[in-house]
Design a protein around this motif. Structure first.
Motif, short mmCIF file in Angstrom:
data_model
loop_
_atom_site.label_atom_id
_atom_site.label_comp_id
_atom_site.label_asym_id
_atom_site.label_seq_id
_atom_site.Cartn_x
_atom_site.Cartn_y
_atom_site.Cartn_z
N TRP A 64 47.46 40.65 25.49
CA TRP A 64 46.65 41.22 26.55
C TRP A 64 47.47 42.05 27.53
O TRP A 64 47.01 43.09 28.01
CB TRP A 64 45.91 40.11 27.30
CG TRP A 64 45.14 39.21 26.40
CD1 TRP A 64 45.31 37.87 26.21
CD2 TRP A 64 44.05 39.59 25.53
NE1 TRP A 64 44.42 37.38 25.29
CE2 TRP A 64 43.63 38.41 24.85
CE3 TRP A 64 43.40 40.79 25.26
CZ2 TRP A 64 42.59 38.42 23.93
CZ3 TRP A 64 42.36 40.79 24.33
CH2 TRP A 64 41.97 39.62 23.69
N ASP A 65 48.67 41.62 27.84
CA ASP A 65 49.49 42.35 28.81
C ASP A 65 49.83 43.74 28.29
O ASP A 65 49.59 44.75 28.97
CB ASP A 65 50.76 41.55 29.09
CG ASP A 65 51.57 42.13 30.24
OD1 ASP A 65 51.02 42.26 31.34
OD2 ASP A 65 52.76 42.46 30.03
N LEU A 66 50.36 43.81 27.08
CA LEU A 66 50.71 45.11 26.52
C LEU A 66 49.47 45.94 26.23
O LEU A 66 49.47 47.15 26.42
CB LEU A 66 51.53 44.92 25.24
CG LEU A 66 52.04 46.20 24.55
CD1 LEU A 66 52.78 47.10 25.53
CD2 LEU A 66 52.93 45.84 23.36
N ALA A 67 48.39 45.29 25.80
CA ALA A 67 47.15 46.03 25.55
C ALA A 67 46.67 46.71 26.82
O ALA A 67 46.24 47.88 26.80
CB ALA A 67 46.07 45.08 25.02
N CYS A 68 46.73 46.01 27.96
CA CYS A 68 46.29 46.61 29.22
C CYS A 68 47.22 47.75 29.64
O CYS A 68 46.75 48.77 30.17
CB CYS A 68 46.22 45.54 30.32
SG CYS A 68 44.78 44.46 30.17
N GLU A 69 48.51 47.61 29.40
CA GLU A 69 49.42 48.72 29.71
C GLU A 69 49.08 49.94 28.86
O GLU A 69 49.10 51.08 29.34
CB GLU A 69 50.87 48.30 29.51
CG GLU A 69 51.37 47.29 30.53
CD GLU A 69 52.87 47.33 30.73
OE1 GLU A 69 53.53 48.23 30.17
OE2 GLU A 69 53.39 46.46 31.46
N LEU A 70 48.76 49.72 27.59
CA LEU A 70 48.38 50.84 26.72
C LEU A 70 47.04 51.44 27.15
O LEU A 70 46.85 52.66 27.07
CB LEU A 70 48.31 50.37 25.27
CG LEU A 70 49.66 49.99 24.64
CD1 LEU A 70 49.44 49.35 23.28
CD2 LEU A 70 50.58 51.19 24.51
N LEU A 71 46.11 50.61 27.61
CA LEU A 71 44.85 51.13 28.14
C LEU A 71 45.10 51.98 29.39
O LEU A 71 44.43 52.99 29.62
CB LEU A 71 43.90 49.97 28.47
CG LEU A 71 43.29 49.24 27.28
CD1 LEU A 71 42.56 47.98 27.75
CD2 LEU A 71 42.34 50.15 26.50
N ALA A 72 46.08 51.57 30.19
CA ALA A 72 46.44 52.36 31.37
C ALA A 72 47.02 53.71 30.95
O ALA A 72 46.74 54.75 31.57
CB ALA A 72 47.44 51.59 32.23
N VAL A 73 47.83 53.72 29.91
CA VAL A 73 48.36 54.98 29.39
C VAL A 73 47.23 55.88 28.93
O VAL A 73 47.19 57.07 29.24
CB VAL A 73 49.34 54.70 28.22
CG1 VAL A 73 49.67 56.01 27.48
CG2 VAL A 73 50.62 54.06 28.74
N ALA A 74 46.27 55.31 28.19
CA ALA A 74 45.15 56.10 27.69
C ALA A 74 44.36 56.74 28.82
O ALA A 74 43.81 57.83 28.67
CB ALA A 74 44.23 55.21 26.86
N ALA A 75 44.33 56.08 29.97
CA ALA A 75 43.55 56.59 31.11
C ALA A 75 44.35 57.53 32.01
O ALA A 75 43.76 58.19 32.87
CB ALA A 75 43.04 55.42 31.95
N SER A 76 45.66 57.60 31.81
CA SER A 76 46.47 58.39 32.74
C SER A 76 47.05 59.66 32.12
O SER A 76 47.68 60.45 32.83
CB SER A 76 47.62 57.54 33.29
OG SER A 76 48.43 57.03 32.26
N VAL A 77 46.84 59.87 30.82
CA VAL A 77 47.36 61.07 30.16
C VAL A 77 46.19 62.01 29.86
O VAL A 77 45.37 61.73 28.99
CB VAL A 77 48.09 60.71 28.85
CG1 VAL A 77 48.59 61.98 28.16
CG2 VAL A 77 49.26 59.77 29.12
N PRO A 78 46.08 63.13 30.57
CA PRO A 78 45.00 64.07 30.30
C PRO A 78 45.13 64.66 28.89
O PRO A 78 46.23 64.82 28.36
CB PRO A 78 45.21 65.16 31.36
CG PRO A 78 46.05 64.53 32.41
CD PRO A 78 46.92 63.54 31.70
#
Length: 302
Positions: free
Chosen positions: A226-240
């Motif tokens: 879950w921790d790494l998954a959420c970091e990857l979700l944050a990446v998906a939301a922060s890269v246009p």
């Protein structure tokens, strides 16, 4: 409000409520300035709290309860540092340690400044000893970002450090594993100022992430990381520029289902050892709030 949007907001609300209720666990103890103090148990949690809340306040309007909760936690974090005075004392005790500047940078991003600390750190940063400290490439990129946030401006370009990181080298996608995952997420966080600035990720990295981020997210969710998954979700939301289907349709439902009744999210699997409850939940819970705030700020209606 659509079901995905409700899930995103509910994850953020529950996670921040948990952090607020556990704020005593984020407080600095009497060993915060001790030479043998446990930095990972004191300054690191507080710095993570400040970093996430600084982004949440940036991506939510002032009237939003999420904004108010995050702003309250930011004020708490600043008070814990003696309104910046502890940074100055740390700098005198450990002049070449970078972690005080990295924590300070998170608070500075939200407008909390201590001019005397910035002046003292700028003096040390002019030394060859500071500039030549050997660091892993991802950490070096983070320190350069912290210097900029902390008022230290130098001509050292980021590009050489970036291209020495795992993500910057565009590695074979099948070499992705836990440590590489955390390295790549932090590269993106440093390039985007923790989701506060668009356009910091070079085009070749964006194209690479567009291809491989979806299976990596899905893999981590399947493995209940879950921790790494959420970091990857944050990446998906922060890269246009990433495709709309980068995030699996059920990603947020799976994250929400992994939260317990208090809003806490375990780093992996289930709750684990009760004796280490805070240590095994605080970072992943904050990352859930972080990713949710970025996702909402990306255009998901809240």
């Amino acid at each position: 409000m659509s079901a995905p949007a409700r899930e995103v907001r509910d994850v953020a609300r529950a996670a921040l409520a948990w952090a607020s209720g556990r704020r005593a666990d984020f407080a600095l103890g009497e060993d915060a300035l001790a030479a043998d103090g446990q930095v990972d148990r004191s300054w690191k949690p507080l710095g993570e709290l400040a970093q996430v809340c600084a982004t949440v306040t940036r991506h939510t309007p002032p009237g939003d309860p999420l904004h108010a909760r995050a702003a309250d936690l930011l004020a708490f974090a600043w008070r814990q540092t003696g309104e910046g005075e502890l940074f100055l004392r740390l700098q005198r005790l450990e002049p070449f340690a970078t972690y005080p500047l990295e924590v300070y940078a998170a608070l500075a991003a939200a407008g909390f400044r201590h001019p005397a600390y910035e002046a003292a750190t700028a003096t040390v940063a002019r030394t060859r000893g500071w500039r030549l400290t050997e660091q892993e490439p991802t950490r070096r990129l983070g320190v350069l970002h912290a210097e900029e946030r902390g008022g230290i401006h130098r001509d050292e370009p980021r590009e050489p450090a970036l291209r020495r990181t795992w993500l910057g080298g565009l590695p074979e996608p099948w070499t992705f594993e836990r440590s590489a995952g955390y390295a790549l997420t932090h590269v993106v966080f440093h390039l985007t100022d923790w989701g506060r600035a668009a356009g910091g990720v070079p085009g070749d990295l964006t194209d690479y992430l567009a291809h491989w981020l979806p299976p990596w997210i899905d893999t981590c969710l399947d493995a209940r990381m879950w921790d790494l998954a959420c970091e990857l979700l944050a990446v998906a939301a922060s890269v246009p520029g990433l495709p709309g289907d980068t995030v699996p349709d059920d990603a947020w439902a799976r994250v929400a289902a992994a939260q317990d009744a208090s809003g806490a999210l375990p780093e992996e699997g289930d709750a684990g050892d009760p004796a280490a409850y805070f240590a095994h939940h605080y970072h992943s819970t904050l990352m859930a709030a972080f990713a949710a705030a970025l996702t909402a700020g990306q255009g998901v209606p809240v």
